[in-house]
Write a protein that holds these residues in place. Structure first.
Motif, PDB file in Angstrom:
ATOM      1  N   ILE A 158       0.833  -1.263  -0.075  1.00  0.00           N
ATOM      2  CA  ILE A 158       0.232   0.132   0.118  1.00  0.00           C
ATOM      3  C   ILE A 158       0.721   1.160  -0.071  1.00  0.00           C
ATOM      4  N   TRP A 159       2.104   0.925   0.204  1.00  0.00           N
ATOM      5  CA  TRP A 159       3.011   2.155   0.401  1.00  0.00           C
ATOM      6  C   TRP A 159       3.467   2.901  -1.021  1.00  0.00           C
ATOM      7  N   ILE A 160       3.274   2.001  -2.148  1.00  0.00           N
ATOM      8  CA  ILE A 160       3.583   2.325  -3.377  1.00  0.00           C
ATOM      9  C   ILE A 160       2.862   3.883  -3.801  1.00  0.00           C
ATOM     10  N   ASN A 161       1.880   4.227  -3.136  1.00  0.00           N
ATOM     11  CA  ASN A 161       1.178   5.462  -3.685  1.00  0.00           C
ATOM     12  C   ASN A 161       2.025   6.731  -3.047  1.00  0.00           C
ATOM     13  N   LYS A 162       3.076   6.359  -2.165  1.00  0.00           N
ATOM     14  CA  LYS A 162       3.892   7.296  -1.546  1.00  0.00           C
ATOM     15  C   LYS A 162       5.061   7.695  -2.378  1.00  0.00           C
ATOM     16  N   LEU A 163       5.278   6.686  -3.385  1.00  0.00           N
ATOM     17  CA  LEU A 163       6.146   7.016  -4.427  1.00  0.00           C
ATOM     18  C   LEU A 163       5.946   8.277  -5.579  1.00  0.00           C
ATOM     19  N   GLU A 164       6.213   9.659  -5.213  1.00  0.00           N
ATOM     20  CA  GLU A 164       5.835  10.599  -5.895  1.00  0.00           C
ATOM     21  C   GLU A 164       5.913  10.512  -7.293  1.00  0.00           C
ATOM     22  N   ASN A 165       7.322   9.739  -7.822  1.00  0.00           N
ATOM     23  CA  ASN A 165       7.650   9.950  -9.098  1.00  0.00           C
ATOM     24  C   ASN A 165       7.266   8.462  -9.772  1.00  0.00           C
ATOM     25  N   ILE A 166       6.305   7.738  -9.356  1.00  0.00           N
ATOM     26  CA  ILE A 166       6.116   6.591  -9.950  1.00  0.00           C
ATOM     27  C   ILE A 166       5.294   6.924 -11.118  1.00  0.00           C
ATOM     28  N   VAL A 167       5.795   6.263 -12.294  1.00  0.00           N
ATOM     29  CA  VAL A 167       5.121   6.342 -13.651  1.00  0.00           C
ATOM     30  C   VAL A 167       4.672   5.029 -14.063  1.00  0.00           C
ATOM     31  N   ILE A 168       5.466   4.020 -14.084  1.00  0.00           N
ATOM     32  CA  ILE A 168       5.272   2.358 -14.797  1.00  0.00           C
ATOM     33  C   ILE A 168       5.254   1.579 -13.605  1.00  0.00           C
ATOM     34  N   LEU A 169       4.483   0.771 -13.231  1.00  0.00           N
ATOM     35  CA  LEU A 169       4.265  -0.400 -12.425  1.00  0.00           C
ATOM     36  C   LEU A 169       3.889  -1.373 -12.979  1.00  0.00           C
ATOM     37  N   ILE A 170       4.657  -2.427 -12.932  1.00  0.00           N
ATOM     38  CA  ILE A 170       4.228  -3.659 -14.044  1.00  0.00           C
ATOM     39  C   ILE A 170       4.725  -5.039 -12.861  1.00  0.00           C
ATOM     40  N   LEU A 171       3.538  -5.339 -12.340  1.00  0.00           N
ATOM     41  CA  LEU A 171       3.743  -6.582 -11.390  1.00  0.00           C
ATOM     42  C   LEU A 171       2.842  -7.773 -12.012  1.00  0.00           C
ATOM     43  N   GLN A 172       2.875  -7.960 -13.372  1.00  0.00           N
ATOM     44  CA  GLN A 172       2.063  -9.043 -14.179  1.00  0.00           C
ATOM     45  C   GLN A 172       2.930 -10.529 -13.759  1.00  0.00           C
ATOM     46  N   ASN A 173       1.964 -11.533 -13.821  1.00  0.00           N
ATOM     47  CA  ASN A 173       2.292 -12.817 -14.124  1.00  0.00           C
ATOM     48  C   ASN A 173       3.228 -13.444 -12.719  1.00  0.00           C
ATOM     49  N   ASN A 174       2.581 -12.753 -11.627  1.00  0.00           N
ATOM     50  CA  ASN A 174       3.090 -13.444 -10.346  1.00  0.00           C
ATOM     51  C   ASN A 174       1.976 -13.987  -9.552  1.00  0.00           C
ATOM     52  N   SER A 175       2.039 -14.051  -8.300  1.00  0.00           N
ATOM     53  CA  SER A 175       0.898 -14.719  -7.570  1.00  0.00           C
ATOM     54  C   SER A 175       0.763 -13.974  -6.312  1.00  0.00           C
ATOM     55  N   PHE A 176       0.272 -12.602  -6.452  1.00  0.00           N
ATOM     56  CA  PHE A 176      -0.188 -11.483  -5.817  1.00  0.00           C
ATOM     57  C   PHE A 176      -1.485 -11.933  -5.336  1.00  0.00           C
ATOM     58  N   THR A 177      -1.843 -11.604  -4.110  1.00  0.00           N
ATOM     59  CA  THR A 177      -3.252 -11.856  -3.653  1.00  0.00           C
ATOM     60  C   THR A 177      -3.751 -10.769  -2.878  1.00  0.00           C
ATOM     61  N   GLY A 178      -4.919 -10.934  -2.631  1.00  0.00           N
ATOM     62  CA  GLY A 178      -5.741  -9.575  -2.060  1.00  0.00           C
ATOM     63  C   GLY A 178      -6.368  -8.693  -2.810  1.00  0.00           C
ATOM     64  N   SER A 179      -6.830  -7.640  -2.580  1.00  0.00           N
ATOM     65  CA  SER A 179      -7.439  -6.540  -3.259  1.00  0.00           C
ATOM     66  C   SER A 179      -6.306  -5.520  -3.885  1.00  0.00           C
ATOM     67  N   ILE A 180      -6.823  -4.944  -4.636  1.00  0.00           N
ATOM     68  CA  ILE A 180      -5.794  -3.785  -5.557  1.00  0.00           C
ATOM     69  C   ILE A 180      -5.986  -2.551  -4.481  1.00  0.00           C
ATOM     70  N   PRO A 181      -4.637  -2.002  -4.081  1.00  0.00           N
ATOM     71  CA  PRO A 181      -4.863  -0.748  -3.188  1.00  0.00           C
ATOM     72  C   PRO A 181      -5.447   0.407  -3.840  1.00  0.00           C
ATOM     73  N   PRO A 182      -6.620   0.715  -2.995  1.00  0.00           N
ATOM     74  CA  PRO A 182      -7.302   2.169  -3.539  1.00  0.00           C
ATOM     75  C   PRO A 182      -6.336   3.201  -3.852  1.00  0.00           C
ATOM     76  N   GLY A 183      -5.146   3.224  -2.588  1.00  0.00           N
ATOM     77  CA  GLY A 183      -4.154   4.243  -2.754  1.00  0.00           C
ATOM     78  C   GLY A 183      -3.558   4.264  -4.093  1.00  0.00           C
ATOM     79  N   LEU A 184      -3.551   3.565  -5.006  1.00  0.00           N
ATOM     80  CA  LEU A 184      -2.976   3.776  -6.112  1.00  0.00           C
ATOM     81  C   LEU A 184      -3.368   5.008  -7.005  1.00  0.00           C
TER      82      LEU A 184
END
Length: 773
Positions: free
Chosen positions: A485-511
């Motif tokens: 959930i801390w990704i939303n604190k990365l002020e400069n984040i432009v590209i986030l690619i996490l595909q094809n893994n085994s992440f669970t849970g919900s999508i963080p609304p903070g994105l």
């Protein structure tokens, strides 16, 4: 007359003589001062006249609005003076549309002009017009215009400007009509003819022979064909004067030169400091006799067909070497340990070759190494990542992608406090700690790209300390846990690619708080819950003046392949041969599918032009609930992939307002009701609405009717192009159930009447047949 009177008379006459002399001297000085003042005023007046005459020759004189008699010449736009005389004139990027003849007549003849720059001012005409150069002119920059002429015309221009030492004609149309007869141009020291139309190597040979004091020759980005012209011992490039060798730079990159480099070509180039032969078609071994260039600082041989082992013996005699670029060749073998002796090396690019073996442990022998860029991607290096890389304390960019490296990422890399790029995708890296805790100290880290490895475990919270990150790509690993959930604190984040893994849970609304996030790919995981409407919060709030690194990426869109569980393959591939992408298993596995293409990314552009996300992929998860209407506020979204989830409810009418949407895939969900009429406004190039519960007619206007039938299949209630036409059975009437039942009743009666008539005609026919017998 007594003696006293005589003395007085003599003294009086002497004083009168001195007075006359003083008066004459005073008058002479006044005359000379007046003459000097007149000459100065006349010279200043001539400068003003020349510049105003040039201004009046322009199609739009208002572009130089303050060039007028009411201003002093030293106040004119672009003018610099020495002693009230114009010594320098610089106008850049202003569309003057002047003819070169006008420049020659009115500006080059300014008596005290030393430097003139008219870069990118839409100059036109031929440089063959005789230039009226002042004797003081030393620097002339006419680059990025529409000038034309031959190399011989260039020589004539130089010959008429007797003191000219630097001439820049790059980005014009120089190169037609070669003429071998011309004067020797011994005074010129810098000549830039890059980005022109020079086609023959005779021009190069002529320049080498005529420009004897040349220090800088740039012929890059022309279309020079043929083999490398002979420059035996560099005699035509080096001319000894005042104990100093004069040639220092030779750039022949981005031409069409072929063949091998002749032996002896560079054997006399002792003081050559810059040599660039990149982007040609040279073959064979590295240039022979290159070791003679012992003062080289920059050597560029990239993008040719050189082969053989690493030219180590040649490199060892170049103690000043700072930049070595050998990328995109066919060099092979291992890297020698002696490469560590190049302590002045700042950039080493060996990408896209066939090097193999271990990366030398003593690559940086101590922490005094000056190495800033190390690019070894697209080779066949094996073994582990050397811990000794931690000695490269000035390292900014490290790219080891597309190799055969194994083991874990060394925690010692955390000592590289200047590191901005950590790029190691497609290796055999493993370990449960994907990001060693030591790397959390990399405050300058901007690009973290570790796709297609065997990394497992969770994304560590310490990564939040890398506050400069703008590209995180961890696709196709074995990562688990939730998306931090801390990704939303990365002020400069432009590209986030996490595909094809085994992440669970919900999508963080903070994105949705990531105001710069333009590319989000969470596909092919085990995410559940609903799509957060807050993902659209960043719409219209993109951080002003946000700039991303200039990098290339490869994208492959996969259609209808049940074995490839990701809709998009996205790879950063700076320094990677396009054909070598087939070494990536997922690309090779899915290569038979259409849609393969390579893009230059939107990076290195001012992203203020975008006001929200442009790519969103949440496909192949376990998401449920409705598609949020808020997604439609992402006004520049070009790709939306939500296929293979458990989404329900109707298609939002508002999606039809996303006029920039090009790819839309909502297949394999449980979406129902009809396709909104607003979808007629979409201009899509890719669409898939198959395998849902949609019904009713497909909107007839717009791009929807242009797609094949399979993009709508397995929606039992859909009809109309490209599916079979709608009829009364499949399309409910708008008048309600009563009209529908009435129509069905009328239809039954009609069929009964037709059956009775058929029976009667059959009996009559039978009776008539019996009678005729």
């Amino acid at each position: 007359m007594d003696m006293n009177q005589k003395r007085k008379t003599t003294t009086s006459i002497g004083e009168m003589t001195k007075g006359v002399q003083r008066t004459m001297v005073t008058l002479t000085l006044c005359f000379l001062l007046n003459l000097l003042f007149f000459c100065l005023a006349s010279a200043i007046s001539r400068d003003v006249d020349h510049l105003i005459s040039f201004k009046n020759s322009l199609p739009n004189p208002n572009l130089l609005s303050n060039w007028s008699q009411i201003h002093g010449v030293c106040e004119f736009q672009g003018v610099k003076c020495k002693g009230n005389h114009v010594s320098s004139l610089t106008i850049r990027g202003l569309p003057l549309e002047a003819n070169f003849n006008s420049v020659s007549t009115h500006i080059l003849s300014l008596e005290n002009l030393e430097a003139l720059s008219l870069h990118s001012t839409n100059l036109n005409g031929s440089i063959s017009a005789l230039a009226n150069c002042t004797i003081r002119l030393k620097e002339l920059d006419l680059s990025s215009n529409n000038l034309h002429g031959s190399v011989y015309d260039t020589a004539s221009l130089v010959a008429s400007c007797h003191s000219l030492q630097s001439l820049n004609l790059s980005n014009n149309y120089i190169g037609q009509a070669f003429n071998r007869f011309s004067p020797v141009l011994s005074q010129l020291r810098m000549l830039d003819l890059s980005n022109n139309m020079i086609t023959t190597n005779e021009d190069i040979h002529w320049l080498f022979s005529k420009l004897r004091l040349l220090k800088h020759l740039d012929l890059s980005n022309n279309t020079v064909k043929g083999t490398m012209p002979q420059i035996t011992n560099c005699n035509s490039l080096q001319y000894l004067t005042s104990g100093e060798r004069t040639i220092s730079c030779l750039d022949l990159s981005s031409n069409q030169l072929t063949g091998t480099i002749p032996v002896g070509m560079f054997s006399g180039c002792l003081n050559l400091t810059y040599l660039n032969l990149s982007s040609n078609y040279f073959t064979g071994m590295a240039p022979p006799d290159i070791e003679a260039c012992t003062n080289l600082i920059t050597l560029g041989l990239s993008k040719n067909n050189f082969s053989g082992v690493f030219p180590n013996l040649s490199m060892l005699v170049m103690p000043r070497l700072q930049v070595l670029e050998l990328a995109f060749n066919n060099f092979n073998g291992s890297l020698p340990k002696s490469i560590s002796k190049h302590t002045n090396l700042e950039l080493l690019d060996l990408s896209a070759n066939k090097f193999s073996g271990l990366i030398p442990q003593p690559l940086c022998t101590s922490n005094i190494s000056r190495l800033k860029v190390l690019h070894l991607q697209d080779n066949y290096f094996t073994g582990s990542i050397p811990h000794s890389l931690s000695n490269c304390t000035n390292l900014i960019s490290l790219d080891l992608s597309l190799n055969l490296l194994s083991g874990s990422i060394p925690g010692s890399l955390g000592s590289l406090l200047n590191l901005q790029d950590l790029i190691m995708w497609q290796n055999n890296l493993n370990g449960e700690i994907i990001i060693p805790s030591e790397l959390s100290s990399l405050k300058s880290l901007r690009n973290l790209i570790l796709d297609y490895n065997n990394l497992s475990g969770t994304i560590p919270d310490r990564l939040a300390n890398c506050t400069s990150l703008n590209w995180i790509s961890l696709a196709s690993n074995r990562l688990t846990g939730s998306i931090p959930i801390w990704i939303n604190k990365l002020e400069n984040i432009v590209i986030l690619i996490l595909q094809n893994n085994s992440f669970t849970g919900s999508i963080p609304p903070g994105l949705g708080d990531c105001k710069g996030l333009i590319y989000l790919d969470l596909s092919n995981n085990k995410l559940n819950g609903s799509i957060p409407p807050t993902l659209a919060k960043q719409s219209g709030k993109l951080k002003a003046n946000l700039i991303v690194d200039d990098r290339l990426y490869f994208s492959e869109i996969i259609h209808n392949n049940k074995l490839c569980h990701c809709m998009n393959i996205y790879l950063e591939f700076d320094g990677i041969r396009y054909n070598d992408l087939m070494r990536v298993p997922i690309v090779r596995y899915c290569n038979s599918m259409p849609g393969q293409r390579a893009f230059v990314s939107i990076t290195n552009q001012n992203l203020i032009n975008f006001i929200s996300m442009i790519f969103l992929d949440l496909s192949y998860n376990q998401l449920s609930g409705h598609i949020p209407n808020e997604i439609s506020t992402m006004s520049v979204l070009s790709a939306l992939f939500l296929e293979h989830n458990h989404l329900t409810g109707p298609l939002p009418q508002e999606l039809g307002g996303m006029t920039r949407l090009q790819s839309l895939d909502l297949s394999h969900n449980m979406l129902e009701v009809s396709i909104p009429s607003s979808f007629s406004a979409l201009s899509l190039s890719d669409l898939d609405l198959s395998n849902n519960r949609l019904s009713g007619p497909i909107p007839e206007q717009g791009s929807l009717v242009t797609f094949p039938e399979y993009e709508f299949e397995n929606n039992s209630g859909l009809c109309g192009l490209p599916l079979p036409p709608c009829n009364s059975k499949s399309v409910p009437k708008e008048d309600g159930s009563q009209q529908s039942s009435t129509n069905h009743g009328s239809t039954r009666v009609l069929w009964i009447v037709l059956g009775l008539l058929f029976f009667i005609f059959f009996i009559i026919g039978f009776v008539i047949g019996q009678f005729l017998r």
